[in-house]
Design an enzyme around this catalytic site. Structure first.
Site, mmCIF file in Angstrom:
data_model
loop_
_atom_site.group_PDB
_atom_site.id
_atom_site.type_symbol
_atom_site.label_atom_id
_atom_site.label_comp_id
_atom_site.label_asym_id
_atom_site.label_seq_id
_atom_site.Cartn_x
_atom_site.Cartn_y
_atom_site.Cartn_z
ATOM 1 N N ARG A 130 0.855 -1.202 0.000
ATOM 2 C CA ARG A 130 0.000 0.000 0.000
ATOM 3 C C ARG A 130 0.880 1.237 0.000
ATOM 4 O O ARG A 130 1.744 1.397 0.863
ATOM 5 C CB ARG A 130 -0.899 0.010 1.244
ATOM 6 C CG ARG A 130 -1.624 1.325 1.513
ATOM 7 C CD ARG A 130 -2.964 1.382 0.827
ATOM 8 N NE ARG A 130 -3.697 2.615 1.100
ATOM 9 C CZ ARG A 130 -4.744 2.701 1.918
ATOM 10 N NH1 ARG A 130 -5.170 1.636 2.547
ATOM 11 N NH2 ARG A 130 -5.380 3.839 2.087
ATOM 12 N N ARG A 155 -5.601 1.272 -4.424
ATOM 13 C CA ARG A 155 -4.722 0.668 -3.435
ATOM 14 C C ARG A 155 -4.733 -0.849 -3.523
ATOM 15 O O ARG A 155 -5.728 -1.456 -3.878
ATOM 16 C CB ARG A 155 -5.085 1.120 -2.015
ATOM 17 C CG ARG A 155 -6.395 0.638 -1.440
ATOM 18 C CD ARG A 155 -7.636 1.383 -1.932
ATOM 19 N NE ARG A 155 -7.616 2.820 -1.701
ATOM 20 C CZ ARG A 155 -8.033 3.380 -0.565
ATOM 21 N NH1 ARG A 155 -8.533 2.650 0.395
ATOM 22 N NH2 ARG A 155 -7.994 4.669 -0.430
ATOM 23 N N ASP A 207 -6.784 -2.154 1.601
ATOM 24 C CA ASP A 207 -7.321 -1.218 2.595
ATOM 25 C C ASP A 207 -7.994 -2.049 3.681
ATOM 26 O O ASP A 207 -8.849 -2.889 3.388
ATOM 27 C CB ASP A 207 -8.339 -0.283 1.923
ATOM 28 C CG ASP A 207 -8.865 0.791 2.856
ATOM 29 O OD1 ASP A 207 -8.074 1.316 3.664
ATOM 30 O OD2 ASP A 207 -10.065 1.107 2.764
ATOM 31 N N ASP A 232 -10.092 -1.423 7.067
ATOM 32 C CA ASP A 232 -10.785 -0.445 7.909
ATOM 33 C C ASP A 232 -11.418 -1.150 9.108
ATOM 34 O O ASP A 232 -12.116 -2.162 8.941
ATOM 35 C CB ASP A 232 -11.903 0.268 7.128
ATOM 36 C CG ASP A 232 -11.379 1.258 6.107
ATOM 37 O OD1 ASP A 232 -10.191 1.618 6.159
ATOM 38 O OD2 ASP A 232 -12.191 1.674 5.259
#
Ligand code: ATP
Ligand code: CA
Ligand code: CA
Length: 151
Positions: free
Chosen positions: A83, A93, A96, A98
């Site tokens: 990343r 990307r 990711d 989250d």
């Protein structure tokens, strides 16, 4: 035991491979127990950006770490998988990760907002979340099922 929900996304360098690799790292990580993983959903980029489609998923886990410690672990995994942090918001990307929910905690820290600030608006989060946890609610009592139906 607090259940943690994690959103995964990738739109670069073989997204399916990226998600599988991240999940394998998490499954093998000392102090993390991976309970469930949703299907992988192909998703258009936010704001119709001119980017490749995303592959998104949600995972359920528990861990011995505090939320900021877990965030560090997740950001390290993102970096290990190539990343590159760009100044452009929502750029493409490889990976990711989250943090969506951490038990029923509400966190407002400069590095970490939980529940994730836009999860209630994102179909690519709520749909896979509903798949693995159909009865889940946010800390404020809103049912994820109802949020999904509203979109
Ligand atoms: P979005 O947050 O809208 O999905 P993004 O995932 O592309 O966008 P990033 O560049 O990955 O945003 O993250 C920016 C910062 O957001 C991170 O450095 C992190 O400190 C912070 N952050 C705040 N809340 C969270 C959360 N719940 N999960 C992950 N990162 C978070
Ligand atoms: Ca994100
Ligand atoms: Ca992120």
């Amino acid at each position: 035991m607090e259940l943690v929900y994690l959103g995964l996304g990738s739109n670069l360098n073989h997204p399916q491979h990226q998600l599988n690799k991240a999940l394998q790292t998490l499954a093998n990580y000392n102090g993390i127990k991976l309970h469930q993983v949703s299907s992988f959903y192909q998703t258009k980029p936010l704001n119709n950006a001119n980017q490749p489609d995303y592959l998104n998923a949600v995972a359920e886990l528990s861990c011995k770490y505090q939320p900021l410690e877990l965030l560090d672990i997740l950001q390290n995994i993102e970096t290990m998988q190539g990343r590159i942090r760009s100044d452009i918001r929502w750029s493409s990307r490889t990976l990711d990760l989250d943090l969506l929910l951490f038990g029923k905690r509400i966190i407002n820290h400069p590095r970490l907002i939980i529940p994730h600030y836009q999860m209630h608006l994102r179909h690519f989060v709520l749909q896979p979340l509903y798949e693995i946890a159909p009865n889940l609610s946010l800390p404020n009592g809103q049912k994820c099922k109802d949020l999904l139906a509203k979109l």
